[in-house]
Motif scaffolding. Structure first.
Motif, PDB file in Angstrom:
ATOM      1  N   GLU A  12      -0.721   6.199 -35.786  1.00  0.00           N
ATOM      2  CA  GLU A  12      -2.088   5.664 -35.833  1.00  0.00           C
ATOM      3  C   GLU A  12      -2.158   4.151 -35.743  1.00  0.00           C
ATOM      4  OE1 GLU A  12      -4.540   7.290 -38.836  1.00  0.00           O
ATOM      5  OE2 GLU A  12      -4.272   9.361 -38.167  1.00  0.00           O
ATOM      6  N   ARG A  13      -1.038   3.463 -35.836  1.00  0.00           N
ATOM      7  CA  ARG A  13      -1.060   2.017 -35.632  1.00  0.00           C
ATOM      8  C   ARG A  13      -1.547   1.658 -34.232  1.00  0.00           C
ATOM      9  NH1 ARG A  13       4.882   0.193 -36.736  1.00  0.00           N
ATOM     10  NH2 ARG A  13       5.244   2.274 -35.862  1.00  0.00           N
ATOM     11  N   MET A  70      -4.019   2.576 -32.786  1.00  0.00           N
ATOM     12  CA  MET A  70      -5.482   2.459 -32.768  1.00  0.00           C
ATOM     13  C   MET A  70      -5.973   1.257 -33.571  1.00  0.00           C
ATOM     14  SD  MET A  70      -6.193   5.146 -30.977  1.00  0.00           S
ATOM     15  CE  MET A  70      -7.941   5.463 -31.237  1.00  0.00           C
ATOM     16  N   GLN A  71      -5.056   0.454 -34.092  1.00  0.00           N
ATOM     17  CA  GLN A  71      -5.413  -0.648 -34.984  1.00  0.00           C
ATOM     18  C   GLN A  71      -4.892  -1.971 -34.426  1.00  0.00           C
ATOM     19  OE1 GLN A  71      -3.410   0.600 -38.535  1.00  0.00           O
ATOM     20  NE2 GLN A  71      -4.622   2.482 -38.746  1.00  0.00           N
ATOM     21  N   PRO A  72      -5.517  -3.102 -34.843  1.00  0.00           N
ATOM     22  CA  PRO A  72      -4.968  -4.406 -34.469  1.00  0.00           C
ATOM     23  C   PRO A  72      -3.566  -4.563 -35.062  1.00  0.00           C
ATOM     24  CG  PRO A  72      -7.210  -4.608 -35.336  1.00  0.00           C
ATOM     25  CD  PRO A  72      -6.745  -3.214 -35.623  1.00  0.00           C
ATOM     26  N   GLU A 120      -4.330  -2.363 -30.698  1.00  0.00           N
ATOM     27  CA  GLU A 120      -5.463  -1.658 -30.095  1.00  0.00           C
ATOM     28  C   GLU A 120      -5.804  -2.131 -28.687  1.00  0.00           C
ATOM     29  OE1 GLU A 120      -9.905  -0.102 -31.382  1.00  0.00           O
ATOM     30  OE2 GLU A 120      -9.095  -1.904 -32.309  1.00  0.00           O
ATOM     31  N   THR A 123      -3.510  -0.596 -26.266  1.00  0.00           N
ATOM     32  CA  THR A 123      -3.764   0.843 -26.237  1.00  0.00           C
ATOM     33  C   THR A 123      -4.968   1.162 -25.372  1.00  0.00           C
ATOM     34  OG1 THR A 123      -2.796   1.157 -28.432  1.00  0.00           O
ATOM     35  CG2 THR A 123      -4.292   2.872 -27.635  1.00  0.00           C
ATOM     36  N   CYS A 138      -1.041  10.233 -32.113  1.00  0.00           N
ATOM     37  CA  CYS A 138      -1.996  10.617 -33.156  1.00  0.00           C
ATOM     38  C   CYS A 138      -3.235  11.268 -32.541  1.00  0.00           C
ATOM     39  CB  CYS A 138      -2.385   9.405 -34.002  1.00  0.00           C
ATOM     40  SG  CYS A 138      -3.334   8.137 -33.125  1.00  0.00           S
TER      41      CYS A 138
END
Length: 418
Positions: A310-311, A313-315, A318, A321, A355
């Motif tokens: 799930e990283r 999807m995060q700064p 992101e 991605t 994820c």
């Protein structure tokens, strides 16, 4: 009687080993007894698909007589494959006794050998994972990995204790060419060639007296989806699995379609444009694989393993991605349109080793990309999420021996006396 989707699982393993069948399984072979075994498998499959079922409902689902159902279920209970649930009261007539699969009735081991890791799953008769072992690596070294495969296989068998005799087989799921596309992976030709000359099925068979089945990893994942997921509702679909390298499978009329070379659904090699001039068109693998996302992260000094959790999807991951999703979605949409034109599929089912939020974002972007195509003359194909996730390949591998032993087989009753 219509054949169950689960029958397709046996098609994924054309080369069964000659290892001995566990002695607790009934031995059958004559025309008459073979028909009996076929009917037993039909009953088991009806219960697998519909859950706990009373005998009267089993007769309706299978088209067998009540007397035949009674004889079959008695035998299956004696074999430890079925268990009785509490009586259901409050309905008209006699209370019914639902019958269900006995989770301890049989077990299998699925082994997924991949470019980023190997997973071992111990699966029970209901398809539930009882035990999981994993090994991660940058790329597998044969001299290191092969001994570990044998060690973990033995460990899972020993954990069953007194139930070990009910372990019916091992299913291996791996890419046909584990060393393929070695230039993209940064491997030497020697490293690639070593894996391309290893017969994984034979190597694992040498480690055990259990029957060993082999399937292409994405075909195994497709089997899992066919038997336990979207295949219960969809008759024909293209299966897409996004991993280090993207791959796929193909289901036609509720049967896994392996193809003449057991390579149907090899979407990684699909060209993304018409060949013109001296330049070779890029393949789908170059735009829709997590390898590309890994390289984006790596170029910015970020952890490439974040592509699988799930990283992503995060700064600060992101932005890369989102750019990868846009590119991958266009390429995947091209494969879906191509499949719809050639195969007239119901849908495309997409899953992967990343994820679930990233899977959903990729599906939405692929759906939007499909809207930019001209569908005149075609039936539009919907893209939907697979229901298994990253375990699909190992779980599909584990299903191969279970369904080889217990799913209906149309040719079974045609076999001669043993």
């Amino acid at each position: 009687m219509t054949e169950s989707p689960a029958t397709a699982a046996t098609a994924a393993a054309p080369a069964e080993s000659k290892a001995a069948t566990p002695v607790w399984l009934r031995q059958r072979g004559s025309n008459h007894v073979g028909m009996r075994q076929f009917n037993e498998r039909v009953v088991l499959q009806a219960i697998r698909l519909h859950g706990s079922v009373p005998k009267a409902e089993l007769a309706r689902l299978t088209g067998l007589t009540a007397q035949t159902i009674g004889l079959i279920t008695t035998r299956l209970e004696e074999d430890g494959l079925l268990i009785r649930h509490d009586r259901v009261r409050g309905r008209i007539g006699q209370p019914s006794v639902p019958l269900a699969l006995n989770p301890d009735g049989a077990f299998s081991v699925g082994i997924k050998i991949g470019r980023r890791g190997t997973d071992w799953l111990l699966v029970d008769f209901t398809g539930q994972v009882r035990q999981r072992l994993s090994l991660a690596y940058a790329f597998p070294d044969a001299d290191t990995l092969l001994p570990v495969i044998g060690q973990n296989l033995l460990a899972l068998r020993e954990q069953l204790g007194a139930l070990a005799p009910r372990l019916v087989g091992v299913g291996v799921a791996a890419p046909f060419q584990l060393g393929g596309w070695h230039r993209m992976l940064g491997l030497s030709a020697q490293q690639s060639d070593r894996w391309n000359h290893i017969d994984l099925s034979a190597e694992v068979q040498a480690m055990t007296d259990l029957p060993v089945s082999f399937a292409k990893d994405t075909s195994a994942a497709c089997v899992a989806e066919l038997v336990s997921g979207r295949g219960r509702d969809l008759k024909s679909f293209l299966y897409l699995f996004v991993d280090t390298f993207v791959g796929g499978g193909l289901v036609i009329n509720s049967q896994l379609h392996a193809g003449i070379h057991n390579n149907a659904g090899a979407v990684a090699s699909l060209p993304l444009q018409v060949a013109q001039g001296p330049d070779v068109p890029p393949q789908l693998i170059s735009q829709a694989s997590l390898w590309e996302l890994e390289q984006c992260f790596k170029a910015r000094g970020l952890d490439p393993a974040a592509a699988y959790d799930e990283r992503a999807m995060q700064p600060p991951f992101e932005a890369d991605t989102q750019a990868w999703v846009a590119s991958a979605a266009n390429a995947l949409a091209h494969s879906v349109v191509s499949a719809a034109a050639v195969l007239d599929i119901d849908a495309a089912v997409m899953d992967g080793s990343f994820c679930r939020p990233l899977l959903q974002r990729l599906i939405e972007a692929t759906g939007a990309a499909l809207g930019r195509y001209n569908w005149e003359g075609l039936w539009p194909a919907q893209v939907m999420a697979g229901s298994i996730g990253s375990d699909a390949r190992a779980l599909g591998g584990a299903m191969l021996p279970l369904h080889a032993n217990f799913a209906p087989d149309r040719d079974l009753f045609l076999k001669g006396d043993h």
